[in-house]
Design a protein around this motif. Structure first.
Motif, PDB file in Angstrom:
ATOM      1  N   TRP A 270      51.639  24.962  48.528  1.00  0.00           N
ATOM      2  CA  TRP A 270      50.583  25.965  48.500  1.00  0.00           C
ATOM      3  C   TRP A 270      51.010  27.142  47.636  1.00  0.00           C
ATOM      4  O   TRP A 270      52.191  27.338  47.335  1.00  0.00           O
ATOM      5  N   THR A 271      50.019  27.919  47.234  1.00  0.00           N
ATOM      6  CA  THR A 271      50.226  29.195  46.563  1.00  0.00           C
ATOM      7  C   THR A 271      49.394  30.237  47.294  1.00  0.00           C
ATOM      8  O   THR A 271      48.181  30.077  47.421  1.00  0.00           O
ATOM      9  N   LEU A 272      50.038  31.294  47.789  1.00  0.00           N
ATOM     10  CA  LEU A 272      49.341  32.331  48.536  1.00  0.00           C
ATOM     11  C   LEU A 272      49.728  33.710  48.007  1.00  0.00           C
ATOM     12  O   LEU A 272      50.792  33.875  47.373  1.00  0.00           O
ATOM     13  N   GLU A 273      48.881  34.673  48.308  1.00  0.00           N
ATOM     14  CA  GLU A 273      49.128  36.042  47.898  1.00  0.00           C
ATOM     15  C   GLU A 273      50.047  36.738  48.889  1.00  0.00           C
ATOM     16  O   GLU A 273      49.887  36.595  50.111  1.00  0.00           O
ATOM     17  N   THR A 274      50.995  37.512  48.377  1.00  0.00           N
ATOM     18  CA  THR A 274      51.878  38.295  49.229  1.00  0.00           C
ATOM     19  C   THR A 274      51.221  39.634  49.567  1.00  0.00           C
ATOM     20  O   THR A 274      50.240  40.046  48.945  1.00  0.00           O
ATOM     21  N   GLU A 275      51.787  40.309  50.536  1.00  0.00           N
ATOM     22  CA  GLU A 275      51.276  41.621  50.922  1.00  0.00           C
ATOM     23  C   GLU A 275      51.350  42.596  49.765  1.00  0.00           C
ATOM     24  O   GLU A 275      50.509  43.497  49.642  1.00  0.00           O
ATOM     25  N   ALA A 276      52.321  42.401  48.875  1.00  0.00           N
ATOM     26  CA  ALA A 276      52.508  43.300  47.738  1.00  0.00           C
ATOM     27  C   ALA A 276      51.556  42.994  46.586  1.00  0.00           C
ATOM     28  O   ALA A 276      51.504  43.741  45.608  1.00  0.00           O
ATOM     29  N   GLY A 277      50.808  41.891  46.678  1.00  0.00           N
ATOM     30  CA  GLY A 277      49.837  41.572  45.636  1.00  0.00           C
ATOM     31  C   GLY A 277      50.291  40.526  44.639  1.00  0.00           C
ATOM     32  O   GLY A 277      49.523  40.144  43.756  1.00  0.00           O
ATOM     33  N   SER A 278      51.521  40.041  44.751  1.00  0.00           N
ATOM     34  CA  SER A 278      51.987  38.959  43.884  1.00  0.00           C
ATOM     35  C   SER A 278      51.642  37.623  44.551  1.00  0.00           C
ATOM     36  O   SER A 278      50.968  37.588  45.587  1.00  0.00           O
ATOM     37  N   THR A 279      52.102  36.529  43.964  1.00  0.00           N
ATOM     38  CA  THR A 279      51.869  35.223  44.576  1.00  0.00           C
ATOM     39  C   THR A 279      53.206  34.526  44.823  1.00  0.00           C
ATOM     40  O   THR A 279      54.208  34.796  44.150  1.00  0.00           O
ATOM     41  N   LEU A 280      53.204  33.626  45.787  1.00  0.00           N
ATOM     42  CA  LEU A 280      54.384  32.833  46.111  1.00  0.00           C
ATOM     43  C   LEU A 280      53.943  31.396  46.300  1.00  0.00           C
ATOM     44  O   LEU A 280      52.921  31.124  46.944  1.00  0.00           O
ATOM     45  N   ARG A 281      54.734  30.480  45.753  1.00  0.00           N
ATOM     46  CA  ARG A 281      54.455  29.055  45.904  1.00  0.00           C
ATOM     47  C   ARG A 281      55.588  28.426  46.711  1.00  0.00           C
ATOM     48  O   ARG A 281      56.767  28.684  46.443  1.00  0.00           O
ATOM     49  N   LEU A 282      55.220  27.613  47.683  1.00  0.00           N
ATOM     50  CA  LEU A 282      56.226  27.024  48.559  1.00  0.00           C
ATOM     51  C   LEU A 282      57.251  26.217  47.777  1.00  0.00           C
ATOM     52  O   LEU A 282      58.459  26.288  48.049  1.00  0.00           O
ATOM     53  N   ILE A 339      51.332  45.893  61.769  1.00  0.00           N
ATOM     54  CA  ILE A 339      51.254  45.386  63.142  1.00  0.00           C
ATOM     55  C   ILE A 339      52.343  44.353  63.384  1.00  0.00           C
ATOM     56  O   ILE A 339      53.058  44.386  64.397  1.00  0.00           O
ATOM     57  N   MET A 340      52.488  43.421  62.450  1.00  0.00           N
ATOM     58  CA  MET A 340      53.489  42.366  62.626  1.00  0.00           C
ATOM     59  C   MET A 340      54.909  42.915  62.552  1.00  0.00           C
ATOM     60  O   MET A 340      55.809  42.415  63.224  1.00  0.00           O
ATOM     61  N   ARG A 341      55.107  43.943  61.762  1.00  0.00           N
ATOM     62  CA  ARG A 341      56.443  44.539  61.716  1.00  0.00           C
ATOM     63  C   ARG A 341      56.761  45.262  63.018  1.00  0.00           C
ATOM     64  O   ARG A 341      57.928  45.327  63.432  1.00  0.00           O
ATOM     65  N   GLU A 342      55.742  45.804  63.674  1.00  0.00           N
ATOM     66  CA  GLU A 342      55.964  46.385  65.000  1.00  0.00           C
ATOM     67  C   GLU A 342      56.423  45.323  65.994  1.00  0.00           C
ATOM     68  O   GLU A 342      57.147  45.620  66.949  1.00  0.00           O
ATOM     69  N   TRP A 343      55.996  44.064  65.765  1.00  0.00           N
ATOM     70  CA  TRP A 343      56.431  42.959  66.623  1.00  0.00           C
ATOM     71  C   TRP A 343      57.874  42.557  66.344  1.00  0.00           C
ATOM     72  O   TRP A 343      58.451  41.779  67.088  1.00  0.00           O
ATOM     73  N   GLY A 344      58.433  43.053  65.239  1.00  0.00           N
ATOM     74  CA  GLY A 344      59.797  42.681  64.865  1.00  0.00           C
ATOM     75  C   GLY A 344      59.866  41.641  63.772  1.00  0.00           C
ATOM     76  O   GLY A 344      60.959  41.149  63.458  1.00  0.00           O
ATOM     77  N   LEU A 345      58.730  41.298  63.178  1.00  0.00           N
ATOM     78  CA  LEU A 345      58.712  40.306  62.096  1.00  0.00           C
ATOM     79  C   LEU A 345      58.784  41.025  60.756  1.00  0.00           C
ATOM     80  O   LEU A 345      57.796  41.593  60.285  1.00  0.00           O
ATOM     81  N   ASP A 346      59.963  41.021  60.158  1.00  0.00           N
ATOM     82  CA  ASP A 346      60.166  41.729  58.896  1.00  0.00           C
ATOM     83  C   ASP A 346      60.140  40.796  57.688  1.00  0.00           C
ATOM     84  O   ASP A 346      60.391  41.227  56.565  1.00  0.00           O
ATOM     85  N   ALA A 347      59.838  39.532  57.902  1.00  0.00           N
ATOM     86  CA  ALA A 347      59.818  38.569  56.808  1.00  0.00           C
ATOM     87  C   ALA A 347      58.613  38.826  55.901  1.00  0.00           C
ATOM     88  O   ALA A 347      57.644  39.477  56.308  1.00  0.00           O
ATOM     89  N   PRO A 348      58.650  38.307  54.670  1.00  0.00           N
ATOM     90  CA  PRO A 348      57.501  38.461  53.768  1.00  0.00           C
ATOM     91  C   PRO A 348      56.213  37.954  54.407  1.00  0.00           C
ATOM     92  O   PRO A 348      56.200  36.943  55.108  1.00  0.00           O
ATOM     93  N   LEU A 349      55.134  38.687  54.154  1.00  0.00           N
ATOM     94  CA  LEU A 349      53.837  38.354  54.722  1.00  0.00           C
ATOM     95  C   LEU A 349      52.943  37.767  53.635  1.00  0.00           C
ATOM     96  O   LEU A 349      52.802  38.354  52.550  1.00  0.00           O
ATOM     97  N   LEU A 350      52.340  36.623  53.927  1.00  0.00           N
ATOM     98  CA  LEU A 350      51.413  35.965  53.013  1.00  0.00           C
ATOM     99  C   LEU A 350      50.019  36.001  53.614  1.00  0.00           C
ATOM    100  O   LEU A 350      49.846  35.738  54.818  1.00  0.00           O
ATOM    101  N   LEU A 351      49.038  36.303  52.782  1.00  0.00           N
ATOM    102  CA  LEU A 351      47.693  36.577  53.266  1.00  0.00           C
ATOM    103  C   LEU A 351      46.753  35.395  53.066  1.00  0.00           C
ATOM    104  O   LEU A 351      46.991  34.525  52.240  1.00  0.00           O
TER     105      LEU A 351
END
Length: 407
Positions: A270-282, A339-351
């Protein structure tokens, strides 16, 4: 003489009070009207936030036969997998419009789903893919999106069960799509404590609108039928999406029953958008062990799971494991990252991970997958284990096994 007249008027008023319909009466009227239907066609609009996030319009056709489950054909426009021009992700058609409002343009890509019986199918115009399978064969995810379009009361063998159990009051009268409707309001706990409203047609007793608001504010939806045709002439062939009638050039055809999502098979790319606006492919992460956690900010089980394994993340990241948070079915107005970082999840977020839900046979969140260094699935939990701590321990065992096996 006057006293007798007054008594007579009082008696009429009393009888009128006794005959006034209640909310329960109107629900029973509606349930009866639905049971008498042989077929139905309508146009709808759906708007939801939080746990009910979505914005769709489209058409629905539904056919009922005695002793058989209702079958349906439903259109969701735009397709949940559609990415408008100029945004990251899979490109839309060259002539696709650049906006995704509630009243989607007529040429916006659509998702068409067909189901109701064992055979199910989904045609995604945005991705030029047709998928088919059976509920018994493990392809129920194909019709997970049908709930945005197909009003549950029309397919439930016992319509309004939860509402009849809890009781709804007849509170007002409004017009929906040009049809006068009685408005019923009450509370239900069917999907957690919530307020619900039903709009029931005055003349035909059929539901024309539904609203739901979670008591804790985690979600809300408004569903409205804009036009309706009762008992049109329909046949099962008009509702089924048949493989043998597809244009070979229309796109990829996938048998979902035959496609496995289990340990040992390649993880769908897959290819998804990151929280920062770039893309990441698995596939760009090949060579690393990758943990894919699907979730949403409104999802309490996602939060509980995050709390259970957030402490593992730092330790395993130090050993080279990549953690990714895939956000799915999120409300557009919500920024899930904080919200997710408040849960303790600091990993990259894909939207907008709902775009790849079909690829992972995903119908809801949370879900958890581990991809090994070769790109194969090593752990598949869809849904996750009910006990978050047990799920965290299983994740840790899987990662340890993969790292110990790495030469």
């Amino acid at each position: 003489m006057r006293a007798a007249a007054v008594a007579g008027v009082a008696a009429v008023l009393c009888l009128s009070c006794e005959s006034a319909p209640t909310g329960r009466d109107r629900l029973l009227d509606a349930a009866g009207a639905i049971q008498r239907l042989s077929s139905l066609a309508y146009e709808y609009a759906y708007e939801g936030t939080g746990s009910a996030a979505g914005s769709y319009t489209g058409r629905v056709r539904l056919l009922r036969a005695e002793g058989e489950p209702p079958i349906y054909w439903a259109e969701l426009r735009p397709s949940p997998s559609w990415t408008p021009a100029g945004q990251p992700g899979e490109p839309p058609a060259a002539d696709a419009p650049a906006d995704t409002t509630t009243d989607a343009p007529a040429d916006a890509p659509a998702l068409i789903v067909s189901g109701g019986g064992d055979h199910v199918a989904a045609r995604d115009e945005a991705l030029a893919r047709f998928r088919h399978g059976t509920i018994s064969g493990g392809s129920g995810h194909l019709v997970a999106n049908a709930s945005f379009a197909v009003l549950s009361a029309f397919t439930d063998p016992q319509p309004f069960r939860a509402e009849l159990a809890s009781g709804l009051a007849l509170v007002s009268r409004e017009t929906i799509g040009g049809v006068p409707c009685d408005v019923l309001r009450g509370e239900t706990t069917e999907f957690g404590p919530a307020q619900v409203w039903w709009h029931i047609g005055v003349e035909d007793d059929l539901p024309r609108a539904f609203r739901w608001e979670a008591a804790d504010g985690s979600g809300a939806l408004a569903f409205e039928i804009r036009s309706m045709l009762v008992d049109p002439t329909l046949t099962p062939d008009q509702l089924a999406i048949r493989v043998d009638l597809l244009d070979p050039a229309s796109g990829e055809v996938i048998n979902e029953d035959a496609r496995r999502i289990e340990p040992g098979v390649p993880a769908p790319d897959w290819t998804l958008e990151t929280e920062a606006g770039s893309t990441l492919r698995l596939s760009e992460l090949r060579g690393d062990i990758v943990v894919l956690g699907f979730g949403a900010s409104w999802c309490a089980p996602c939060r509980d799971l995050a709390a259970a394994y957030a402490t593992l993340q730092e330790r395993w990241t130090a050993e080279g494991v990549r953690f990714l948070n895939l956000n799915a079915w999120e409300s557009p107005e919500v920024a899930p990252g904080p919200i997710m970082r408040e849960w303790g999840l600091d990993a990259p977020l894909l939207l907008r991970a709902e775009r790849i839900a079909y690829d992972y046979k995903l119908g809801s969140v949370p879900a958890l997958f581990v991809v090994d260094a070769a790109g194969d699935l090593a752990l598949v939990r869809n849904p996750t284990l009910a006990d978050p701590e047990a799920q965290a321990r299983e994740l840790e065992r899987t990662l340890r096994t993969l790292l110990d096996a790495d030469p």
